[in-house]
Design an enzyme around this catalytic site. Structure first.
Site, short mmCIF file in Angstrom:
data_model
loop_
_atom_site.label_atom_id
_atom_site.label_comp_id
_atom_site.label_asym_id
_atom_site.label_seq_id
_atom_site.Cartn_x
_atom_site.Cartn_y
_atom_site.Cartn_z
N ASP A 122 123.10 20.27 -24.64
CA ASP A 122 121.84 19.60 -24.91
C ASP A 122 122.12 18.14 -25.18
OD1 ASP A 122 120.23 21.92 -24.72
OD2 ASP A 122 120.61 22.44 -26.81
N ASP A 140 115.77 23.07 -20.16
CA ASP A 140 114.79 23.42 -21.19
C ASP A 140 113.43 22.79 -20.88
OD1 ASP A 140 116.83 24.73 -22.60
OD2 ASP A 140 117.24 22.97 -23.86
#
Length: 170
Positions: A122, A140
């Site tokens: 991330d 995401d």
């Protein structure tokens, strides 16, 4: 039937592009960013490298390792179901196909990380003053947009699989 095959290929192609964009951006973030060190882009937007060993919002991140394979198998099963669902949709159901292709691409993008790295990379960090939204990635974002579009489609779309009453019977 050729239209259906072309439409299905288009959606699988979009999912593949999402995976490529996700993996490319994660590679770049992993190569260029120092772990957990924010790089300010805008007053509300940073690039900050994190490794998520859990699911959304780091759910089960500290569970001891079993979650890696649980989430990998879950992503594989759900991706298979979505791929089949896309294949079964009619070309006129393009809104739902688009939404599912986004979710499929995102799920597969994160699956690649989970299988090869043991965690999901991330790096996108959005915040307002001292409140930080959990760090996320392109996969995401695709999953979130796709899920939102699925909800919109289920509420507002009138395209169905049922045939219209064209026989003249009441």
């Amino acid at each position: 039937m050729p239209d259906a095959v072309a439409a299905t290929g288009r959606w699988y192609g979009l999912a593949t592009v999402i995976v490529a964009m996700d993996q490319g951006s994660k590679w770049l973030a992993s190569s260029e960013l120092a772990y957990a060190t924010p790089v300010k882009i805008l007053s509300w937007f940073n690039l900050t490298l994190h490794h998520n060993e859990g699911a959304a919002f780091s759910f089960l991140a500290g569970a001891g390792g079993w979650q890696r394979w649980f989430f990998a198998v879950l992503a594989l099963v759900v991706s298979g179901m979505i791929a089949y669902w896309i294949k079964e949709l009619k070309p006129r159901q393009w809104q739902l196909s688009l939404a599912l292709a986004l979710v499929l691409g995102g799920a597969l993008g994160n699956l690649v990380d989970r299988v090869y790295l043991g965690y999901v990379v991330d790096f996108i960090s959005v915040h307002y003053r001292d409140w930080y939204f959990p760090t996320f990635n392109v996969a995401d974002a695709a999953i979130s947009v796709g899920a939102f579009l699925i909800i919109i489609d289920s509420v507002f779309n009138t395209v169905t699989d049922s045939p219209s009453n064209e026989t003249g019977h009441s």
